[in-house]
Design a protein around this motif. Structure first.
Motif, PDB file in Angstrom:
ATOM      1  N   SER A  39     -33.297 -95.217 -18.073  1.00  0.00           N
ATOM      2  CA  SER A  39     -32.869 -93.936 -17.504  1.00  0.00           C
ATOM      3  C   SER A  39     -34.053 -93.295 -16.797  1.00  0.00           C
ATOM      4  CB  SER A  39     -32.334 -93.000 -18.597  1.00  0.00           C
ATOM      5  OG  SER A  39     -33.370 -92.680 -19.524  1.00  0.00           O
ATOM      6  N   LEU A  40     -33.745 -92.253 -16.026  1.00  0.00           N
ATOM      7  CA  LEU A  40     -34.769 -91.518 -15.283  1.00  0.00           C
ATOM      8  C   LEU A  40     -34.655 -90.029 -15.607  1.00  0.00           C
ATOM      9  CD1 LEU A  40     -34.414 -93.264 -11.808  1.00  0.00           C
ATOM     10  CD2 LEU A  40     -36.267 -93.586 -13.454  1.00  0.00           C
ATOM     11  N   PRO A  41     -35.760 -89.289 -15.507  1.00  0.00           N
ATOM     12  CA  PRO A  41     -35.695 -87.850 -15.789  1.00  0.00           C
ATOM     13  C   PRO A  41     -35.036 -87.088 -14.655  1.00  0.00           C
ATOM     14  CG  PRO A  41     -37.887 -88.440 -15.040  1.00  0.00           C
ATOM     15  CD  PRO A  41     -37.133 -89.726 -15.173  1.00  0.00           C
ATOM     16  N   GLU A  42     -34.629 -85.863 -14.939  1.00  0.00           N
ATOM     17  CA  GLU A  42     -34.119 -84.974 -13.901  1.00  0.00           C
ATOM     18  C   GLU A  42     -35.351 -84.408 -13.190  1.00  0.00           C
ATOM     19  OE1 GLU A  42     -33.246 -82.333 -11.405  1.00  0.00           O
ATOM     20  OE2 GLU A  42     -34.027 -81.323 -13.183  1.00  0.00           O
ATOM     21  N   PRO A  43     -35.613 -84.795 -11.941  1.00  0.00           N
ATOM     22  CA  PRO A  43     -36.923 -84.553 -11.343  1.00  0.00           C
ATOM     23  C   PRO A  43     -37.272 -83.103 -11.060  1.00  0.00           C
ATOM     24  CG  PRO A  43     -35.412 -85.436  -9.716  1.00  0.00           C
ATOM     25  CD  PRO A  43     -34.702 -85.503 -11.035  1.00  0.00           C
ATOM     26  N   THR A  56     -28.155 -92.197  -9.259  1.00  0.00           N
ATOM     27  CA  THR A  56     -29.190 -91.471  -9.984  1.00  0.00           C
ATOM     28  C   THR A  56     -29.690 -92.222 -11.213  1.00  0.00           C
ATOM     29  OG1 THR A  56     -27.445 -90.254 -11.173  1.00  0.00           O
ATOM     30  CG2 THR A  56     -28.397 -89.208  -9.215  1.00  0.00           C
ATOM     31  N   ASP A  57     -29.033 -93.312 -11.583  1.00  0.00           N
ATOM     32  CA  ASP A  57     -29.569 -94.157 -12.645  1.00  0.00           C
ATOM     33  C   ASP A  57     -30.689 -95.045 -12.122  1.00  0.00           C
ATOM     34  OD1 ASP A  57     -27.972 -93.229 -14.689  1.00  0.00           O
ATOM     35  OD2 ASP A  57     -26.362 -94.647 -14.271  1.00  0.00           O
ATOM     36  N   ARG A  58     -30.727 -95.206 -10.803  1.00  0.00           N
ATOM     37  CA  ARG A  58     -31.714 -96.087 -10.208  1.00  0.00           C
ATOM     38  C   ARG A  58     -32.810 -95.341  -9.449  1.00  0.00           C
ATOM     39  NH1 ARG A  58     -30.069-101.236  -8.955  1.00  0.00           N
ATOM     40  NH2 ARG A  58     -32.175-101.421  -8.105  1.00  0.00           N
ATOM     41  N   ARG A  59     -32.477 -94.172  -8.877  1.00  0.00           N
ATOM     42  CA  ARG A  59     -33.488 -93.455  -8.100  1.00  0.00           C
ATOM     43  C   ARG A  59     -33.187 -91.973  -8.061  1.00  0.00           C
ATOM     44  NH1 ARG A  59     -36.440 -96.143  -3.066  1.00  0.00           N
ATOM     45  NH2 ARG A  59     -38.283 -94.811  -3.099  1.00  0.00           N
ATOM     46  N   VAL A  60     -34.217 -91.166  -8.303  1.00  0.00           N
ATOM     47  CA  VAL A  60     -34.094 -89.709  -8.215  1.00  0.00           C
ATOM     48  C   VAL A  60     -35.377 -89.168  -7.591  1.00  0.00           C
ATOM     49  CG1 VAL A  60     -32.533 -89.476 -10.196  1.00  0.00           C
ATOM     50  CG2 VAL A  60     -35.010 -89.400 -10.566  1.00  0.00           C
ATOM     51  N   GLY A  61     -35.288 -87.960  -7.066  1.00  0.00           N
ATOM     52  CA  GLY A  61     -36.467 -87.347  -6.469  1.00  0.00           C
ATOM     53  C   GLY A  61     -36.262 -85.864  -6.265  1.00  0.00           C
ATOM     54  N   CYS A  62     -37.350 -85.171  -5.975  1.00  0.00           N
ATOM     55  CA  CYS A  62     -37.272 -83.725  -5.722  1.00  0.00           C
ATOM     56  C   CYS A  62     -38.340 -83.356  -4.710  1.00  0.00           C
ATOM     57  CB  CYS A  62     -37.466 -82.938  -7.010  1.00  0.00           C
ATOM     58  SG  CYS A  62     -37.011 -81.179  -6.856  1.00  0.00           S
ATOM     59  N   ARG A  63     -38.060 -82.315  -3.904  1.00  0.00           N
ATOM     60  CA  ARG A  63     -38.959 -81.863  -2.853  1.00  0.00           C
ATOM     61  C   ARG A  63     -39.213 -80.366  -3.008  1.00  0.00           C
ATOM     62  NH1 ARG A  63     -38.340 -86.536  -2.984  1.00  0.00           N
ATOM     63  NH2 ARG A  63     -37.705 -87.999  -1.334  1.00  0.00           N
ATOM     64  N   TRP A  64     -40.447 -79.965  -2.720  1.00  0.00           N
ATOM     65  CA  TRP A  64     -40.814 -78.554  -2.702  1.00  0.00           C
ATOM     66  C   TRP A  64     -41.595 -78.274  -1.421  1.00  0.00           C
ATOM     67  CZ3 TRP A  64     -41.186 -81.752  -6.875  1.00  0.00           C
ATOM     68  CH2 TRP A  64     -40.520 -81.389  -8.055  1.00  0.00           C
ATOM     69  N   LYS A  65     -41.440 -77.073  -0.883  1.00  0.00           N
ATOM     70  CA  LYS A  65     -42.135 -76.708   0.351  1.00  0.00           C
ATOM     71  C   LYS A  65     -42.584 -75.250   0.283  1.00  0.00           C
ATOM     72  CE  LYS A  65     -41.512 -76.483   5.396  1.00  0.00           C
ATOM     73  NZ  LYS A  65     -40.564 -76.716   6.521  1.00  0.00           N
ATOM     74  N   LEU A  66     -43.883 -75.042   0.495  1.00  0.00           N
ATOM     75  CA  LEU A  66     -44.456 -73.698   0.509  1.00  0.00           C
ATOM     76  C   LEU A  66     -44.957 -73.393   1.913  1.00  0.00           C
ATOM     77  CD1 LEU A  66     -45.644 -71.105  -0.843  1.00  0.00           C
ATOM     78  CD2 LEU A  66     -47.721 -72.455  -1.259  1.00  0.00           C
ATOM     79  N   GLU A  67     -44.463 -72.315   2.509  1.00  0.00           N
ATOM     80  CA  GLU A  67     -44.881 -71.919   3.845  1.00  0.00           C
ATOM     81  C   GLU A  67     -45.652 -70.605   3.773  1.00  0.00           C
ATOM     82  OE1 GLU A  67     -41.880 -73.340   7.165  1.00  0.00           O
ATOM     83  OE2 GLU A  67     -40.766 -72.278   5.583  1.00  0.00           O
ATOM     84  N   THR A  68     -46.801 -70.563   4.428  1.00  0.00           N
ATOM     85  CA  THR A  68     -47.620 -69.354   4.512  1.00  0.00           C
ATOM     86  C   THR A  68     -48.101 -69.206   5.954  1.00  0.00           C
ATOM     87  OG1 THR A  68     -49.758 -70.440   4.075  1.00  0.00           O
ATOM     88  CG2 THR A  68     -48.427 -69.801   2.151  1.00  0.00           C
ATOM     89  N   PRO A  69     -48.619 -68.047   6.327  1.00  0.00           N
ATOM     90  CA  PRO A  69     -49.143 -67.892   7.697  1.00  0.00           C
ATOM     91  C   PRO A  69     -50.287 -68.860   7.996  1.00  0.00           C
ATOM     92  CG  PRO A  69     -48.800 -65.752   6.670  1.00  0.00           C
ATOM     93  CD  PRO A  69     -48.609 -66.769   5.594  1.00  0.00           C
TER      94      PRO A  69
END
Length: 289
Positions: A55-59, A98-111
């Motif tokens: 199994s894989l974690p919830e990313p 999702t049993d084989r591949r999971v992922g997560c993305r984050w994006k921080l925007e600043t001046p």
């Protein structure tokens, strides 16, 4: 005369019976089908050994919130906290299993610029007779290390296996992984990219040895870190990629910082340190047992 009259009828009955038996035999074969895989008839290869992880974690919820704050420091301009909460919630990658591949993305925007973080988990399953899930994962990891031109470290737990697998699979390209804006799936730098402390011809890192793209001997079963500085029309950005293998799971971390001011170059030491801390956190949390 009676016997002559019945002879043709008997012969006809025998012929019809043979035709019926032949048709039934052929129909049974067609209905049953042949579900054997091509090329495997009579194969004596042992069944592939299943992987350690099933199994894989919830990313998006797996990465610690304090860790996200360190990698993606908010500016404090968000008075009600809604934007910050949305930022750290992340966006799940679109996958079909999702049993084989999971992922997560984050994006921080600043001046001043932008930071991206992507985490990808792939659970490798081998369908090759005699090749275990872990062996297949080692092959895929080796391809990625070769594509990124990572020097082989003899101290790596499976350096010899990874290097041979990498050489064999190099022509087939690297397996896919997260690659935020400015990166490439193969890990190969663009023409405007430069590597920090790129290895010399002798194989030893030239200058800034501790920051050069390299094998990480203290992470997972196999691991490497890649570091590229890229100049573009919109600014300058540094891309840090860490790939590590834990048995039959490959984890990829892609972390980059963009600066609109080309005189403000994102520092390798800071970004590499934060990415490695995240990698060790992920390893200890899901793969520590």
């Amino acid at each position: 005369m009676q016997r002559r009259a019945h002879a043709p009828a008997a012969a006809l009955a025998a012929t019809l019976l043979a035709a019926v038996l032949t048709a039934c035999s052929g129909g049974a074969g067609a209905a049953g089908g042949d579900d054997s895989k091509p090329g495997h008839a009579g194969s004596t290869a042992p069944a592939a050994q299943p992987g350690k992880y099933h199994s894989l974690p919830e990313p998006c919820g797996y990465v610690n919130r304090d860790t996200l704050r360190r990698l993606l420091p908010a500016t404090g301009d968000d008075e009600d906290g809604r934007d910050t909460a949305k930022l750290y919630k992340g966006q799940a990658a679109i996958t079909y299993d999702t049993d084989r591949r999971v992922g997560c993305r984050w994006k921080l925007e600043t001046p001043q610029g932008t930071r991206h973080l992507a985490v990808d988990f792939e659970r490798v399953v081998s369908y090759q007779p005699g090749v275990s899930d872990e062996q297949r994962a080692e092959q895929l990891y080796g391809r990625q290390a070769t594509a990124a031109h990572i020097p082989v470290s003899s101290a790596s737990p499976s350096a010899s296996g990874s290097s041979s697998a990498a050489s064999a699979g190099a022509s087939q390209g690297a397996s896919s992984g997260p690659h935020p804006q400015g990166g490439t799936a193969s890990g190969s730098p663009s023409p405007s990219a430069s590597r920090t402390g790129a290895p010399s011809a002798s194989g030893s890192p030239a200058g800034g040895a501790s920051l050069a793209p390299r094998v990480l001997d203290d992470l997972g079963d196999d691991a490497f870190i890649d570091d590229k500085l890229i100049n573009s029309g919109s600014g300058v950005h540094r891309d840090i990629n860490i790939v590590f293998r834990a048995a039959n799971v490959i984890v990829t971390i892609a972390y980059d910082q963009w600066s609109v001011d080309k005189l403000h170059v994102p520092a390798s030491e800071d970004l590499q340190g934060k990415a490695q801390s995240l990698a060790r956190e992920l390893e200890a949390g899901h793969f520590g047992n």
